[in-house]
Design a protein around this motif. Sequence first.
Motif, PDB file in Angstrom:
ATOM      1  N   PRO A   1       0.803  -1.237   0.000  1.00  0.00           N
ATOM      2  CA  PRO A   1       0.000   0.000   0.000  1.00  0.00           C
ATOM      3  C   PRO A   1       0.830   1.279   0.000  1.00  0.00           C
ATOM      4  O   PRO A   1       0.328   2.344  -0.365  1.00  0.00           O
ATOM      5  CB  PRO A   1      -0.823  -0.121   1.294  1.00  0.00           C
ATOM      6  CG  PRO A   1      -0.826  -1.580   1.619  1.00  0.00           C
ATOM      7  CD  PRO A   1       0.482  -2.098   1.152  1.00  0.00           C
ATOM      8  N   ARG A   2       2.108   1.205   0.390  1.00  0.00           N
ATOM      9  CA  ARG A   2       2.954   2.404   0.438  1.00  0.00           C
ATOM     10  C   ARG A   2       3.559   2.733  -0.925  1.00  0.00           C
ATOM     11  O   ARG A   2       4.405   3.621  -1.029  1.00  0.00           O
ATOM     12  CB  ARG A   2       4.084   2.204   1.453  1.00  0.00           C
ATOM     13  CG  ARG A   2       3.617   2.265   2.910  1.00  0.00           C
ATOM     14  CD  ARG A   2       4.767   1.895   3.861  1.00  0.00           C
ATOM     15  NE  ARG A   2       6.013   2.560   3.531  1.00  0.00           N
ATOM     16  CZ  ARG A   2       6.374   3.773   3.953  1.00  0.00           C
ATOM     17  NH1 ARG A   2       5.527   4.474   4.701  1.00  0.00           N
ATOM     18  NH2 ARG A   2       7.525   4.299   3.624  1.00  0.00           N
ATOM     19  N   ALA A   3       3.131   2.030  -1.976  1.00  0.00           N
ATOM     20  CA  ALA A   3       3.740   2.234  -3.289  1.00  0.00           C
ATOM     21  C   ALA A   3       3.263   3.526  -3.946  1.00  0.00           C
ATOM     22  O   ALA A   3       2.095   3.889  -3.871  1.00  0.00           O
ATOM     23  CB  ALA A   3       3.412   1.060  -4.194  1.00  0.00           C
ATOM     24  N   SER A   4       4.209   4.223  -4.572  1.00  0.00           N
ATOM     25  CA  SER A   4       3.917   5.373  -5.430  1.00  0.00           C
ATOM     26  C   SER A   4       4.226   4.989  -6.868  1.00  0.00           C
ATOM     27  O   SER A   4       4.946   4.011  -7.128  1.00  0.00           O
ATOM     28  CB  SER A   4       4.748   6.586  -5.019  1.00  0.00           C
ATOM     29  OG  SER A   4       4.405   7.006  -3.717  1.00  0.00           O
ATOM     30  N   THR A   5       3.719   5.784  -7.830  1.00  0.00           N
ATOM     31  CA  THR A   5       3.782   5.362  -9.230  1.00  0.00           C
ATOM     32  C   THR A   5       4.115   6.536 -10.147  1.00  0.00           C
ATOM     33  O   THR A   5       3.619   7.646  -9.954  1.00  0.00           O
ATOM     34  CB  THR A   5       2.441   4.756  -9.670  1.00  0.00           C
ATOM     35  OG1 THR A   5       2.075   3.724  -8.767  1.00  0.00           O
ATOM     36  CG2 THR A   5       2.522   4.193 -11.086  1.00  0.00           C
ATOM     37  N   ILE A   6       4.963   6.270 -11.154  1.00  0.00           N
ATOM     38  CA  ILE A   6       5.183   7.162 -12.288  1.00  0.00           C
ATOM     39  C   ILE A   6       4.654   6.451 -13.523  1.00  0.00           C
ATOM     40  O   ILE A   6       5.037   5.306 -13.797  1.00  0.00           O
ATOM     41  CB  ILE A   6       6.671   7.507 -12.476  1.00  0.00           C
ATOM     42  CG1 ILE A   6       7.226   8.247 -11.257  1.00  0.00           C
ATOM     43  CG2 ILE A   6       6.881   8.320 -13.749  1.00  0.00           C
ATOM     44  CD1 ILE A   6       8.720   8.526 -11.341  1.00  0.00           C
ATOM     45  N   LEU A   7       3.770   7.089 -14.278  1.00  0.00           N
ATOM     46  CA  LEU A   7       3.242   6.511 -15.506  1.00  0.00           C
ATOM     47  C   LEU A   7       3.940   7.122 -16.711  1.00  0.00           C
ATOM     48  O   LEU A   7       4.139   8.336 -16.781  1.00  0.00           O
ATOM     49  CB  LEU A   7       1.741   6.752 -15.605  1.00  0.00           C
ATOM     50  CG  LEU A   7       0.864   6.069 -14.538  1.00  0.00           C
ATOM     51  CD1 LEU A   7      -0.606   6.396 -14.772  1.00  0.00           C
ATOM     52  CD2 LEU A   7       1.077   4.567 -14.525  1.00  0.00           C
TER      53      LEU A   7
ATOM     54  N   MET B   1       7.384   2.311  -6.752  1.00  0.00           N
ATOM     55  CA  MET B   1       8.472   2.375  -5.775  1.00  0.00           C
ATOM     56  C   MET B   1       7.864   2.616  -4.406  1.00  0.00           C
ATOM     57  O   MET B   1       6.694   2.996  -4.290  1.00  0.00           O
ATOM     58  CB  MET B   1       9.436   3.517  -6.130  1.00  0.00           C
ATOM     59  CG  MET B   1       8.818   4.894  -5.867  1.00  0.00           C
ATOM     60  SD  MET B   1       9.194   6.153  -7.073  1.00  0.00           S
ATOM     61  CE  MET B   1       8.046   5.723  -8.371  1.00  0.00           C
ATOM     62  N   ASP B   2       8.637   2.406  -3.367  1.00  0.00           N
ATOM     63  CA  ASP B   2       8.178   2.778  -2.028  1.00  0.00           C
ATOM     64  C   ASP B   2       8.033   4.303  -1.977  1.00  0.00           C
ATOM     65  O   ASP B   2       8.859   5.038  -2.547  1.00  0.00           O
ATOM     66  CB  ASP B   2       9.181   2.303  -0.984  1.00  0.00           C
ATOM     67  CG  ASP B   2       8.688   2.547   0.428  1.00  0.00           C
ATOM     68  OD1 ASP B   2       7.889   1.728   0.912  1.00  0.00           O
ATOM     69  OD2 ASP B   2       9.097   3.566   1.027  1.00  0.00           O
ATOM     70  N   ASN B   3       6.969   4.778  -1.292  1.00  0.00           N
ATOM     71  CA  ASN B   3       6.706   6.226  -1.336  1.00  0.00           C
ATOM     72  C   ASN B   3       7.772   7.057  -0.646  1.00  0.00           C
ATOM     73  O   ASN B   3       7.798   8.280  -0.783  1.00  0.00           O
ATOM     74  CB  ASN B   3       5.307   6.556  -0.804  1.00  0.00           C
ATOM     75  CG  ASN B   3       5.123   6.172   0.661  1.00  0.00           C
ATOM     76  OD1 ASN B   3       6.078   5.892   1.378  1.00  0.00           O
ATOM     77  ND2 ASN B   3       3.867   6.174   1.093  1.00  0.00           N
TER      78      ASN B   3
END
Length: 722
Positions: A200-206, A232-234
């Motif tokens: 749940p702590r994941a962040s994303t670049i699209l 990636m981890d936030n």
Amino acid sequence: MNLKTILFFILFILFNSTNIFALNVFHSITKNQIVTHGLLHTQTSLVTDIGWLDINILAVDLSNFNIKLAPIDAGVFDTKQTISQMAKNNGAVAAVNADFFSLTSTVPSFGICIEDENIKQIYTTDLANVGPQMDMASILIDRDLNIIMEYIDTNVLIKSESGQQVTANAYNKIGTYFHFPVVLDNQYTQTTDEIINKFPRASTILIKENRVISHMYSGSAQIPNNGYAIVMDNSLSEKMFSQFPIGSNIKIDISIHLHSNNQPNLISNHLPNINQVKFGIGGGGLILKDGLEYLGSSNIVDKNNRHPRTLIATTDKFGELLLITIDGRIYSAGATHREVIDILKNLGAKNAMYLDGGGSTTMVVRNQGDFFNTVQNVPSDGIERKVMNGIGIFSTNKPDKLADIHLELDRTVSVVGEPIKYKITGIDRSFNPIKLDDANIEIVGIQAEIQENMIIPKTTGNAFFVVEKDGISTETKINIIPKLIQSKLDPTTLNLISRETNILEHFEAANYHSLDPLYIDNLTYPPQTGEYYVNIIGPTKINKFIPAGDIKDTLNFNLNQYDAKVILASKNNIALDIHNLFELQSNFSAQDYKDVTLIYLNSDQAGLINTDVHNWKKLKDTINFSSKRHIIILTSHNPLTGFENKREGEALHNYLASIPKNIFVVTTNLEQNSVQIIDNVRYINTTGLNTDHIFDLTKSSFLQFKIEGSKINYTFRNISYT
């Protein structure tokens, strides 16, 4: 010289040697089939001094335009599947399990996965501590069919047009622990839902068409077509977002290079650009380099103990690849690392490495003429294990016209009214299957009713089963004998058994002695000139009963009469005064007596391998060097009904059936006298003293052979009082 000829020559040398791969081989059974043009499957079972050994080999000719090699998997992110299911879903005609993986989680396999210059999955080996860091190698095949097996480092870089770059942990792989960036395309998942639910702590670049289109501190997203999601981890999100702002151009740069350590005998190879790799898969430790044992560090599972093994190897033939499974832990003994080396050397392997073994070891093959794959080995878990990926072999040729017809019958000897099941398949010029629903079927020589997948004979005689389609035909000879009914013989039960393609079909017992021309209800007394007797009796000692002196005298008289050779077939006997005795000694004993070779074969532990595997060699040497026409074998377990390893029993029976002599296998128990004739081998059971009538010897019997030169007859003779 074609693939089949080359491999047949190699296998002939290997499996016809009595001392191969540091093991003594006492018996071998080998079957070959062309699966498709450019792919040969060989299945071999060996009786060795370490026990039974099952080996399956796929010889792949990569230079054949019909052959394609590719990784196969479930096609779903972090999902395990059986090799059978993977092969079916992907359309492979054969497959083996491939890379190592975690048994306790659903994380990806440890190594690379590349198909047709397309990267499916890959780690940055330094960050993930896999590949060379675990002494685990990879195999790469480039456009020119150069096959490379090495410890290969891989690297996944995220680069921007401004010169920023970050090392990603992996491409389409997320391990047990999640922190560093991972690049995902939509080959395995269309969204990041599964990753966000798991981490749940994941962040994303699209990224779409190499341009950053979105930053997401949390939540799931659709992975763009022609693009990526970098998760990636936030804790890394602020830095990553600043390095790769929205609108910036991004490049994913994946590279491979040889690992420099642990390769003392490495002959330097030039690795292809990763975009020129047609096939790549990860595996275990190196085994051979340039035909020699690899001496550097190598990840080998329990190297000094025998286990199931899956291997991949090259030979000196350009474009040839061997995929090999060695079974273990059930009937087959498995192999140590040393034995694996010797097996590979004797197969002519040049370079070789391990794939995942143990319970994962699985090979599936589409048998010739079939439209489906069949598991060829015996997975040690008892069922197929679900694995992360495999190596699939594909036929690329389009279906062609009929080239040959295959006819399989469940037996070629039957009786009137008993169905014969059949299977008809066709193959084209690439050995790929063709449906033959409308083939013409004819039974020539007898009257028979033809039904779906079976014929029912109506009359007796020799006949031909003929199949024809489009000018292509095949035929098989069959023999139909009269309907057999229950025998009136007492105490004997006679059974004729016809066995074809490993299927036993029991017929009813016969009502006339000519069913077995060697059986005579009452052998004549006394013997004529040149005739002599061999008498065999079962147990004479029953529980704690001690026969009176007159009973012993009666037994001695009946067995010794006319100077007969006497065999006490059981080790459970009272003291008798036998003049001409063949003794059952140790594990094996043999004696030539006039026109007969007498053999005692100890199978007390429900098989020869379990009891003393060297009895295989002793038996074959004795029979092969015997000049006698008749062979009588005394043993405690019937190979076809009493061996723990059914395949060993089948192998022993098939060997005996191949001997052009009168073969008798005699066992003993207290149930009943019986005879079974299977492929001209006579399995006879004799009872000995009857426990229900211990004081009336006329209710007991012994087995009696009458021999004169090449003639031999037998009967069960009741014991008579003097």
